[in-house]
Design an enzyme around this catalytic site. Structure first.
Site, PDB file in Angstrom:
ATOM      1  N   SER A   1       0.850  -1.179   0.000  1.00  0.00           N
ATOM      2  CA  SER A   1       0.000   0.000   0.000  1.00  0.00           C
ATOM      3  C   SER A   1       0.887   1.230   0.000  1.00  0.00           C
ATOM      4  CB  SER A   1      -0.910   0.019   1.240  1.00  0.00           C
ATOM      5  OG  SER A   1      -0.127   0.188   2.417  1.00  0.00           O
ATOM      6  N   LYS A   2       0.246   2.381  -0.103  1.00  0.00           N
ATOM      7  CA  LYS A   2       0.996   3.631  -0.016  1.00  0.00           C
ATOM      8  C   LYS A   2       1.684   3.731   1.344  1.00  0.00           C
ATOM      9  CE  LYS A   2       0.273   8.622   0.264  1.00  0.00           C
ATOM     10  NZ  LYS A   2      -0.744   9.695   0.349  1.00  0.00           N
TER      11      LYS A   2
END
Length: 307
Positions: A245-246
């Protein structure tokens, strides 16, 4: 309507979708979900919709939505109809909440996160809401959020990849939020409303959302919406076991490596693409994938380490 020339003829029966959030660029994990949902829709002769879930402005990255569209196009994805943006559909979510309130199924809640944490047991997704405001707000308390009133029974479904799944929402989660204290509609409400309005018949997505599905089924039943079929693909994790994920600094997809990364996604999904396709042009990889896709060989596990 946009149809890939190598895909099967479109049928009205199957409607799938891909619904990324614009919190950053697409990465290997989001590509896996896009590939699986796209191929399952095309294999069924169905439509594949694209929805941008931009309901959480504090978490969104400027320009991310446009970047997602450019990346999908460069990788050879072709969606049907116009792109839907959740930020433009707030009236639909408000109407659904109003229906639930009128039916006595939703109620205002004044509890803070700290109050809930201090008086709750740990559930599958944080503290289990203890029902403090179910019978009404205490004197002097103002509503902060709106919650759905859940029953005591089991909510279960047969996932096409992960098998039978079930939860007792009252025990495992408690009454869950529909409208947040910050004024934004909750993901659970928006996704259920949108899937119903768009006629989505099948949801193929990452297993990080597997535990959300009983909530969505319960909400679908409360709203009288059709229940789609579900298939939850393994999510990719880093070496520490964290979902890409970010927040975990997952690297963005590189357009110049599109063919290779599509080949890798197919490999992770158990499809065994030939080695000769490794690094081929995206159109060539898709041509093989349309002819050979099988959901039944996707690994029946929640997570796979990237790389």
């Amino acid at each position: 309507m946009v149809i890939t020339k190598d895909a099967p003829r479109i049928s009205a029966a199957y409607v799938g979708r891909f619904a990324p959030s614009p919190t950053g660029p697409l990465h290997h994990g989001s590509l896996l979900a896009a590939v699986g949902s796209y191929l399952e829709a095309r294999a069924a002769g169905g439509r594949w919709l694209l929805r941008i879930e931009d309901l959480d402005p504090p978490r969104e990255m400027p320009g991310a939505a446009c970047g997602i569209l450019r990346t999908l196009e460069a990788y050879g994805f072709e969606w049907d109809g116009e792109v839907v943006y959740q930020s433009r559909r707030l009236d639909h979510y408000r109407a659904a909440l109003d229906r639930l309130v009128a039916a006595g199924l939703a109620y205002p809640c004044a509890c803070t996160r700290r109050e809930i944490a201090d008086s709750s047991l740990r559930g599958i997704d944080g503290p289990v809401y203890p029902g403090t405001c179910r019978a009404g707000l205490a004197a002097g308390r103002a509503p902060r959020a709106w919650r759905l009133r859940v029953g005591e029974g089991e909510t279960g479904f047969l996932d096409a990849v992960q098998g039978w799944q079930s939860q007792v929402l009252a025990r495992d989660l408690g009454d869950f939020v529909l409208l947040r204290a910050d004024g934004y509609f909750a993901y659970q409400l928006a996704v259920v409303v949108d899937d119903a309005l768009q006629g989505v018949s099948h949801v193929v997505r990452g297993a990080d959302l597997l535990d959300s599905t009983p909530r969505q089924i319960y909400l679908q039943q409360a709203l009288g919406s059709p229940l789609p079929g579900y298939a939850h693909l393994p999510v990719l994790t880093n070496a520490a076991g964290e979902k890409l994920s970010k927040q975990t600094r997952a690297p963005a997809l590189e357009i110049e490596r599109a063919g290779l990364e599509l080949w890798q996604a197919l490999t992770i999904l158990g499809q065994q693409p030939p080695a000769g396709l490794r690094g081929a042009a995206p159109a060539e990889v898709w041509r093989w994938a349309f002819a050979h896709w099988r959901l039944g060989v996707v690994p029946r596990q929640r997570a796979i380490m990237d790389g």
